[in-house]
Design an enzyme around this catalytic site. Structure first.
Site, short mmCIF file in Angstrom:
data_model
loop_
_atom_site.label_atom_id
_atom_site.label_comp_id
_atom_site.label_asym_id
_atom_site.label_seq_id
_atom_site.Cartn_x
_atom_site.Cartn_y
_atom_site.Cartn_z
N LYS A 119 32.14 51.13 21.44
CA LYS A 119 33.39 50.77 20.90
C LYS A 119 33.11 49.58 20.02
O LYS A 119 32.91 48.54 20.22
CB LYS A 119 34.15 50.24 22.26
CG LYS A 119 35.66 49.97 21.74
CD LYS A 119 36.56 49.21 22.79
CE LYS A 119 37.96 48.70 22.37
NZ LYS A 119 39.08 49.82 21.89
N ASP A 149 33.88 47.01 17.14
CA ASP A 149 35.12 46.49 16.80
C ASP A 149 34.99 45.38 15.52
O ASP A 149 33.80 45.30 15.17
CB ASP A 149 35.62 45.25 18.02
CG ASP A 149 36.92 45.12 18.33
OD1 ASP A 149 37.78 45.46 17.22
OD2 ASP A 149 37.69 44.97 19.21
N ASP A 185 45.97 47.39 19.36
CA ASP A 185 46.05 46.53 20.65
C ASP A 185 47.29 46.47 21.67
O ASP A 185 47.45 45.97 22.74
CB ASP A 185 45.61 45.18 20.19
CG ASP A 185 44.12 45.03 19.82
OD1 ASP A 185 43.37 46.04 20.16
OD2 ASP A 185 43.87 43.89 19.32
#
Length: 720
Positions: free
Chosen positions: A461, A463, A532
Site C-alpha cells: 500500500k 502512500d 480516507d
C-alpha cells in the site's frame, strides 16, 4: 458460392492528395488535415463515423476575416504561440534571445504502425521540432495523443518550454456547452458537477505536485442535452501523476477545445541542444450514448490497455490501521490476522507504525526497518503466519516522504524538496524526497527491494501524505521547479523497476485517499485507495464521481466500524458492506470488538461478494440512480458474457412519500429471461428494462440497502 470476407478497415487512413487523415475507433471518427502550404495541421471532424471520401470533402472552419480575429484559433490540432493566434497555446517557448513566437511548418506525416500516426513539425528557422503522435488502440473508442519536443541545434543554447501540452482536442460547433468534472478535497473527493461552459478560458488542474484530491485530470463536455444513457459526450483525460492542467477554451466566434498538459504556469522545462522531452499521454473519446457509455468506454480502455493485470480478481483485504493505529505489535496483528482469515479475507495488510522510530507521525519515515520493540523478531514471523492462514501479506509504505526525525534525513538533508534560502514547510510532520534525482530513486528502489524480500511481501500500500511546498531542487537553477512534473517520472521509474524485479508483487496507490488517481499511476499499480473517508453514505457520492472515468475493479472500498471514525455516523453493517461491495471490498474495522453476530454476518456477506466479484470488478457498470438526487441510489453491473447481473440499491435516509417505481435495468438481453437468485422469480430482459425490476422490500429506518443477483436462465428467443 465462395464467401469473400471484407478486409478489416484500417484505424488510420490517409488521403495523400488532400492531406486528410481519418482516425477510426469502434464507434467514432476523428479527422485532421495537413496543410503544408500554411505549415499547420487543421482539425476537421470529431464525432460520428464517416467514410474517408466524405472526410476529404468536409470543409475546415474559418474565422471571420478581420484584423482582430485569430484566423487559426480553435482550428489547429496543436496551436502554438506565434502569428495571428490569440487562443490558448499548446506550445509556448522562449529562445535564447528572449523571443518566443513560433513559425510552424510540417516536415512529414508517417504511419509508425497501422494504428500510430506521427506528424512531424518544426519551426521554420529556429532549432526546435515537435512531433504529434496519434494512436488508435484496438477494440474501443479511446484515442491517445502525445507530443515530443526536440532541440535540433548543436550550439544554439537552451530552449525554454513555457507550455508543453500533450494535445489540443478541438470540439465541433454547438450552440452551448456544459463541462463535467469532479472536485472536492481530502475525504470529500469525486463531487461531480456539470455547469454551463462560459465563453473564455476555464482551467482545472493541480499545482500540488500530485494529481490531487481537489480535481481529477479529465473533463466531459456535452451540448447541454446529454444524459446518463443518451446524447453526445466528449471526454478528455490526461495520464499525469504530477502537476497538471486542462484548459477549456470557448470563443465568442463559436469554437471550443481542450488543451491537456502536465505542469502549470511557472513550471518551465529547459531543452539543451540535442535534448528532447516527451509528454504524458492524453486520452479522449466521443460517444453518442451519454455519460454512462463514455464511462464504460474508459473502463474498457483502462482494463484493456492500461492496467498491468486487469484480468485478476482483486482480493478481499483486511487492513489493520483503524483497529490499532500506531499501536501495532506482533501479537495484536496476529490476533487480527486470525479473525480476518476466519471471515474469508484473502490479503492481510499491516499499515503504518511497523518501522523503526514510528511511535507516531512525527518520526521514522525513511527508516524502513522493523520497529525493534514492536516486532523484536522482525516482520517475517507475522508474514509467515499470514501465509499459513491462507492470506497474502501486505505492507504500508510511504517511500517518497521523510521525517526530520529520522536517520535518513540526518544523513541526507539535501534529498528533500527545498529552496536553499526558504524555510522548509512540514505538513503532517514530514517532508518530500526529491524523486527527480537519480540517487534518491536508486536509494528508494534498493530499500524497497530489501523490504519485499526480507518480509515476503506480496502487496504494497504505497502512500503519499502531503502536497509539495518549496518545490525546488538541490542545485537550484532557472528551471528548479521542474520537480512538479519530474518527480512523477522518478516515481514511475521506481514502480516500473520494482514490478519488473517482483512480477508477483501487487501495489495499491494511495495519497491520503484519492490524491493520486489518474491513468498514469494506474499503468503501474493494481488498484487505488479511493478516499480516507470510509463513511458508507458519503462513499456513495465519492464512488459515483470516481466511476465517471475509472472502473470498479480498481476502486478500493472498506467496511469500517460504526460509528464511523471520521464522521461519527451510525450505519448498519449490511449497508456498510453493500457500499463497499460496489468496488474492491476491504475490511478496516477492529475485528476484536465485533460481536459474534456481526462476524457471522460479515463472513456471509464476504462469501456473497466473492460470488459477485467477477461481475462487479470486470463487468459493465450502469449508474441507475444518482446519490443525492432522490431517496434511492442504485448501480448495476453486467458480466462480461452477459449471463449475470448485480444490482446494489441504497436508501440513505427514510422519507415519507409515494411508493417508489420499479428500477429500470440496463445492458440486458431483451429476449432472455433472468432469475433472481434470492427469490427465484424470473423476468424477461425486456420487462426489466422497460417496466423495471420491482423494488425489493428494504429494512425500515435510515441506511437500508439490498443486493439483487440475476442470472440468465434461457437463451435469447426461448422461454424458460
Amino acid at each position: 458460392m465462395i464467401m469473400k470476407h471484407a478486409a478489416p478497415i484500417s484505424p488510420v487512413e490517409i488521403d495523400e492528395a488532400s492531406g486528410t487523415v481519418l482516425l477510426r475507433t469502434t464507434h467514432s471518427a476523428y479527422v485532421l488535415r495537413v496543410d503544408r502550404a500554411a505549415g499547420t495541421v487543421r482539425h476537421v471532424h470529431w464525432g460520428a463515423p464517416l467514410p474517408l471520401a466524405d472526410a476529404v470533402a468536409l470543409p475546415v472552419w474559418t474565422e471571420h476575416d478581420n484584423s482582430f480575429a485569430g484566423r487559426w484559433d480553435g482550428v489547429e490540432e496543436y496551436p502554438v504561440d506565434g502569428g495571428a493566434r490569440f487562443g490558448v497555446p499548446a506550445l509556448d517557448v522562449r529562445f535564447t534571445d528572449g523571443s518566443s513566437p513560433l513559425e510552424p511548418t510540417v516536415s512529414d506525416v508517417t504511419l509508425r504502425a497501422h494504428d500510430h500516426l506521427v506528424v512531424r513539425m518544426r519551426d521554420r528557422t529556429r532549432p526546435l521540432a515537435w512531433h504529434l503522435h496519434y494512436r488508435v488502440p484496438a477494440d474501443g473508442d479511446v484515442l491517445e495523443r502525445w507530443a515530443e519536443f526536440h532541440h535540433t541545434g548543436t550550439d544554439d543554447g537552451e530552449i525554454l518550454l513555457l507550455r508543453y501540452a500533450s494535445a489540443h482536442w478541438p470540439l465541433p460547433q454547438r450552440p452551448a456547452w456544459r463541462i463535467g468534472s469532479v472536485h472536492g478535497g481530502w475525504s470529500s473527493e469525486g463531487r461531480l458537477e456539470r455547469p454551463v461552459l462560459p465563453v473564455g478560458e476555464t482551467a482545472i488542474g493541480s499545482r500540488r505536485g500530485h494529481t490531487g484530491h481537489h480535481a481529477n485530470p479529465w473533463a466531459a463536455l456535452d451540448a447541454g442535452d446529454a444524459g446518463e444513457e443518451h446524447g453526445e459526450v466528449w471526454v478528455v483525460a490526461l495520464a499525469a501523476s504530477g502537476s497538471w492542467r486542462l484548459t477549456v477554451q470557448r470563443t465568442a466566434a463559436g469554437r471550443t477545445g481542450v488543451v491537456a498538459g502536465e505542469g502549470h504556469e511557472g513550471i518551465e522545462l529547459r531543452l539543451a541542444p540535442g535534448g528532447k522531452h516527451r509528454t504524458p499521454v492524453s486520452l479522449a473519446l466521443h460517444t453518442g450514448h451519454g455519460f454512462g457509455d463514455a464511462s464504460r468506454g474508459f473502463h474498457h480502455h483502462l482494463r484493456a490497455h492500461v492496467l498491468p493485470h486487469p484480468e485478476e480478481p482483486r482480493p478481499v483485504l483486511y487492513n489493520s490501521w483503524e483497529a490499532t493505529s500506531f499501536e501495532v505489535s506482533e501479537d495484536n496483528q496476529l490476533a487480527l490476522a486470525r479473525r480476518a482469515a476466519d471471515l474469508g479475507a484473502e490479503l492481510f495488510v499491516l499499515d503504518d507504525g511497523w518501522f523503526r522510530g514510528r511511535d507516531d507521525d512525527r518520526a521514522g519515515l525513511g527508516d524502513w526497518t522493523p520497529h525493534p520493540e514492536r516486532f523484536p523478531r522482525g516482520l517475517r514471523p507475522l508474514a509467515d503466519e499470514v501465509h499459513r492462514l491462507g492470506m497474502a501479506f501486505g505492507l504500508w509504505v510511504e517511500p517518497e516522504m521523510v521525517n526530520a526525525d529520522s536517520d535518513l534525513f540526518r544523513h541526507h538533508p539535501d534529498w528533500v524538496l527545498h529552496l536553499p534560502d526558504r524555510t522548509a514547510t512540514e505538513l503532517r510532520n514530514q517532508l518530500v524526497l526529491d524523486f527527480s534525482r537519480q540517487e534518491v530513486t536508486e536509494w528508494a528502489l534498493s530499500r524497497l527491494r530489501e523490504v519485499v524480500v526480507e518480509n515476503a511481501v506480496d502487496f504494497l500500500k504505497w502512500d503519499f501524505n502531503r502536497s509539495f511546498t518549496e518545490a525546488g531542487v538541490h542545485a537550484a537553477g532557472p528551471d528548479a521547479r521542474r520537480v512538479h512534473v519530474e518527480h512523477a517520472r522518478g516515481l514511475y521509474r521506481v514502480l516500473d523497476r520494482l514490478r519488473a524485479d517482483f512480477p508477483q508483487l501487487r501495489i495499491e496507490a494511495c495519497a491520503g485517499g484519492g490524491g493520486r488517481v489518474d491513468p498514469g499511476i494506474l499503468a503501474r499499480t493494481d488498484q487505488v485507495w479511493t478516499s480516507d473517508n470510509t463513511d458508507a453514505v458519503d462513499r456513495l457520492t465519492i464512488q459515483h464521481g470516481f466511476s465517471q472515468l475509472y472502473p470498479a475493479g480498481v476502486m478500493s472500498a472498506w467496511v469500517t466500524d460504526s460509528p464511523n471514525p471520521l464522521t461519527g455516523r451510525v450505519v448498519p453493517l449490511r449497508f456498510r458492506f453493500h457500499s463497499a461491495m460496489a468496488g474492491v471490498l476491504g475490511i478496516g474495522g477492529d475485528l476484536t470488538r465485533w460481536s459474534d453476530t456481526a462476524l457471522a454476518e460479515a463472513a456471509e456477506l464476504i462469501r456473497v461478494y466473492k460470488d459477485i466479484r467477477p461481475v462487479v470488478q470486470h463487468g459493465r457498470q450502469y449508474r441507475l440512480l444518482t446519490p443525492g438526487e432522490g431517496p434511492l441510489a442504485a448501480v448495476q453491473y453486467v458480466g462480461e458474457d452477459g449471463d449475470r447481473a448485480v444490482v446494489l440499491i441504497w436508501r440513505p435516509s427514510t422519507a415519507f412519500g409515494p411508493a417508489l417505481p420499479p428500477l429500470r435495468l440496463r445492458g440486458l438481453d431483451d429476449g432472455a429471461r433472468y432469475r433472481d437468485e434470492e427469490t427465484g422469480r424470473t423476468w424477461s430482459g425486456a420487462t426489466l428494462a422497460g417496466h423495471g425490476l420491482p423494488l425489493p422490500d428494504l429494512p425500515p429506518g435510515d441506511c437500508a440497502s439490498t443486493l439483487v443477483r440475476l442470472r440468465r436462465v434461457a437463451a435469447p428467443g426461448r422461454e424458460e
